[in-house]
Design a protein around this motif. Structure first.
Motif, PDB file in Angstrom:
ATOM      1  N   ASN A  42       0.878  -1.167   0.000  1.00 53.22           N
ATOM      2  CA  ASN A  42       0.000   0.000   0.000  1.00 53.22           C
ATOM      3  C   ASN A  42       0.918   1.221   0.000  1.00 53.22           C
ATOM      4  OD1 ASN A  42      -1.573   2.249   0.840  1.00 53.22           O
ATOM      5  ND2 ASN A  42      -3.071   0.871   1.746  1.00 53.22           N
ATOM      6  N   LEU A  43       1.028   1.867  -1.136  1.00 51.58           N
ATOM      7  CA  LEU A  43       1.940   3.011  -1.259  1.00 51.58           C
ATOM      8  C   LEU A  43       1.466   4.218  -0.457  1.00 51.58           C
ATOM      9  CD1 LEU A  43       2.752   2.776  -5.061  1.00 51.58           C
ATOM     10  CD2 LEU A  43       4.173   2.044  -3.145  1.00 51.58           C
ATOM     11  N   ARG A  44       0.151   4.362  -0.322  1.00 49.89           N
ATOM     12  CA  ARG A  44      -0.386   5.512   0.403  1.00 49.89           C
ATOM     13  C   ARG A  44       0.005   5.475   1.882  1.00 49.89           C
ATOM     14  NH1 ARG A  44      -4.758   6.340   3.269  1.00 49.89           N
ATOM     15  NH2 ARG A  44      -5.723   4.384   2.702  1.00 49.89           N
ATOM     16  N   THR A  45      -0.034   4.263   2.488  1.00 46.45           N
ATOM     17  CA  THR A  45       0.268   4.141   3.907  1.00 46.45           C
ATOM     18  C   THR A  45       1.683   3.638   4.178  1.00 46.45           C
ATOM     19  OG1 THR A  45      -0.579   1.882   4.016  1.00 46.45           O
ATOM     20  CG2 THR A  45      -2.152   3.673   4.483  1.00 46.45           C
ATOM     21  N   ASP A  46       2.437   3.294   3.137  1.00 42.72           N
ATOM     22  CA  ASP A  46       3.788   2.758   3.250  1.00 42.72           C
ATOM     23  C   ASP A  46       3.794   1.500   4.114  1.00 42.72           C
ATOM     24  OD1 ASP A  46       6.492   2.830   2.532  1.00 42.72           O
ATOM     25  OD2 ASP A  46       7.055   3.839   4.395  1.00 42.72           O
ATOM     26  N   GLU A  47       2.885   0.572   3.770  1.00 42.53           N
ATOM     27  CA  GLU A  47       2.757  -0.687   4.494  1.00 42.53           C
ATOM     28  C   GLU A  47       2.619  -1.845   3.512  1.00 42.53           C
ATOM     29  OE1 GLU A  47       0.160   0.453   8.424  1.00 42.53           O
ATOM     30  OE2 GLU A  47      -0.914   0.135   6.549  1.00 42.53           O
ATOM     31  N   PHE A  48       3.039  -3.019   3.983  1.00 51.35           N
ATOM     32  CA  PHE A  48       2.741  -4.256   3.275  1.00 51.35           C
ATOM     33  C   PHE A  48       1.494  -4.832   3.929  1.00 51.35           C
ATOM     34  CE2 PHE A  48       7.362  -3.929   2.677  1.00 51.35           C
ATOM     35  CZ  PHE A  48       7.410  -3.991   1.297  1.00 51.35           C
TER      36      PHE A  48
END
Length: 59
Positions: A42-48
């Motif tokens: 998830n690029l928006r939240t910088d999470e996998f």
């Protein structure tokens, strides 16, 4: 509004020193248990995110 096509089982920080490996390991554990888990970024939240498809019902 759009319908979600998946459920998030767990979220992992993309800033982890091991990168996506913790998410990949968790997804592999879920697959061994029979859950069709996969990892997405998830690029928006910088999470996998470890995700599974939503169950669909037919009316």
């Amino acid at each position: 509004m759009t319908e979600s096509t998946h459920n998030v089982l767990r979220r992992f920080s993309a800033g982890h020193p091991r990168g996506s490996l913790p998410a990949e390991e968790y997804a592999a554990e879920q697959r061994v248990l029979g859950t069709p888990a996969e990892v997405v970024m998830n690029l928006r939240t910088d999470e996998f995110h470890v995700i599974v498809p939503c169950a669909t019902s037919k009316a």
